[in-house]
Design a protein around this motif. Structure first.
Motif, PDB file in Angstrom:
ATOM      1  N   HIS A 248      95.320 -26.713 -29.304  1.00 10.80           N
ATOM      2  CA  HIS A 248      95.152 -26.861 -30.742  1.00 10.80           C
ATOM      3  C   HIS A 248      96.200 -26.035 -31.476  1.00 10.80           C
ATOM      4  O   HIS A 248      96.767 -25.087 -30.932  1.00 10.80           O
ATOM      5  CB  HIS A 248      93.739 -26.451 -31.176  1.00 10.80           C
ATOM      6  CG  HIS A 248      93.452 -24.998 -30.962  1.00 10.80           C
ATOM      7  ND1 HIS A 248      93.091 -24.489 -29.730  1.00 10.80           N
ATOM      8  CD2 HIS A 248      93.494 -23.950 -31.810  1.00 10.80           C
ATOM      9  CE1 HIS A 248      92.916 -23.197 -29.829  1.00 10.80           C
ATOM     10  NE2 HIS A 248      93.163 -22.835 -31.076  1.00 10.80           N
TER      11      HIS A 248
ATOM     12  N   LYS B  26      96.834 -24.566 -35.502  1.00 14.38           N
ATOM     13  CA  LYS B  26      96.437 -24.453 -36.908  1.00 14.38           C
ATOM     14  C   LYS B  26      97.661 -24.760 -37.758  1.00 14.38           C
ATOM     15  O   LYS B  26      98.732 -24.193 -37.560  1.00 14.38           O
ATOM     16  CB  LYS B  26      95.924 -23.054 -37.223  1.00 14.38           C
ATOM     17  CG  LYS B  26      95.523 -22.894 -38.670  1.00 14.38           C
ATOM     18  CD  LYS B  26      94.928 -21.518 -38.904  1.00 14.38           C
ATOM     19  CE  LYS B  26      94.686 -21.201 -40.343  1.00 14.38           C
ATOM     20  NZ  LYS B  26      93.861 -22.053 -41.096  1.00 14.38           N
TER      21      LYS B  26
ATOM     22  N   THR C 263      93.046 -34.534 -36.250  1.00 13.47           N
ATOM     23  CA  THR C 263      93.209 -33.676 -37.421  1.00 13.47           C
ATOM     24  C   THR C 263      91.835 -33.354 -37.986  1.00 13.47           C
ATOM     25  O   THR C 263      90.928 -34.175 -37.943  1.00 13.47           O
ATOM     26  CB  THR C 263      94.068 -34.337 -38.512  1.00 13.47           C
ATOM     27  OG1 THR C 263      93.370 -35.458 -39.059  1.00 13.47           O
ATOM     28  CG2 THR C 263      95.411 -34.774 -37.959  1.00 13.47           C
TER      29      THR C 263
ATOM     30  N   HIS D 209      87.858 -26.955 -32.386  1.00 12.42           N
ATOM     31  CA  HIS D 209      88.472 -26.804 -31.065  1.00 12.42           C
ATOM     32  C   HIS D 209      87.633 -25.953 -30.115  1.00 12.42           C
ATOM     33  O   HIS D 209      87.765 -26.063 -28.905  1.00 12.42           O
ATOM     34  CB  HIS D 209      89.878 -26.221 -31.186  1.00 12.42           C
ATOM     35  CG  HIS D 209      89.895 -24.794 -31.609  1.00 12.42           C
ATOM     36  ND1 HIS D 209      89.834 -24.412 -32.919  1.00 12.42           N
ATOM     37  CD2 HIS D 209      89.925 -23.661 -30.876  1.00 12.42           C
ATOM     38  CE1 HIS D 209      89.844 -23.101 -32.988  1.00 12.42           C
ATOM     39  NE2 HIS D 209      89.904 -22.612 -31.768  1.00 12.42           N
TER      40      HIS D 209
END
Length: 122
Positions: free
Chosen positions: A57, A59, A42, A49
């Motif tokens: 990854h 968001k 996190t 990334h």
């Protein structure tokens, strides 16, 4: 070696690197996990990334205030009655402490409901 120990375990493992700003701090062995290891990183750094494009990854935006209340008071959810009786301001304070993110709130919720839960932090 931590990786050798984890590989020898009969169970699956989840390793969480929370709130990382520098991917270089994470040992390279964890950046290429194996079948029984899941690594969750996190960060608030939206470009982290790009340094390791091989890692998927996602968001994730934090909850809204109404999302927090719904999440913590879900019917038949763990501790829903406790959180329904909790002052809304306290729930918002809890959410703010965890940057409004679901993972942090779920961990806090579990610990509040059963403080005997064991979490290891390194």
């Amino acid at each position: 070696n931590i990786c050798e120990t984890l590989r020898s375990l009969p169970d699956k493992c989840l390793i969480v690197f929370d709130d990382f700003q520098d991917i270089n701090v994470i040992p390279k062995q964890f950046l290429t996990p194996w079948k029984d290891l899941t690594v969750l990183i996190t960060t608030m750094n939206e470009t982290l990334h790009s340094n390791v494009p091989q890692i998927p990854h996602l968001k994730m935006n934090g909850f809204s205030p109404s999302d927090v209340r719904s999440f913590l008071t879900l019917e038949n959810g763990e501790g829903s009655d406790l959180f329904k009786q909790t002052d809304k301001g306290l729930l918002m304070n809890l959410a703010e402490q965890f940057a409004w993110l679901p993972l942090g709130l779920r961990l806090a919720q579990s610990h509040i409901i059963d403080p005997k839960h064991q979490f290891k932090s390194t």
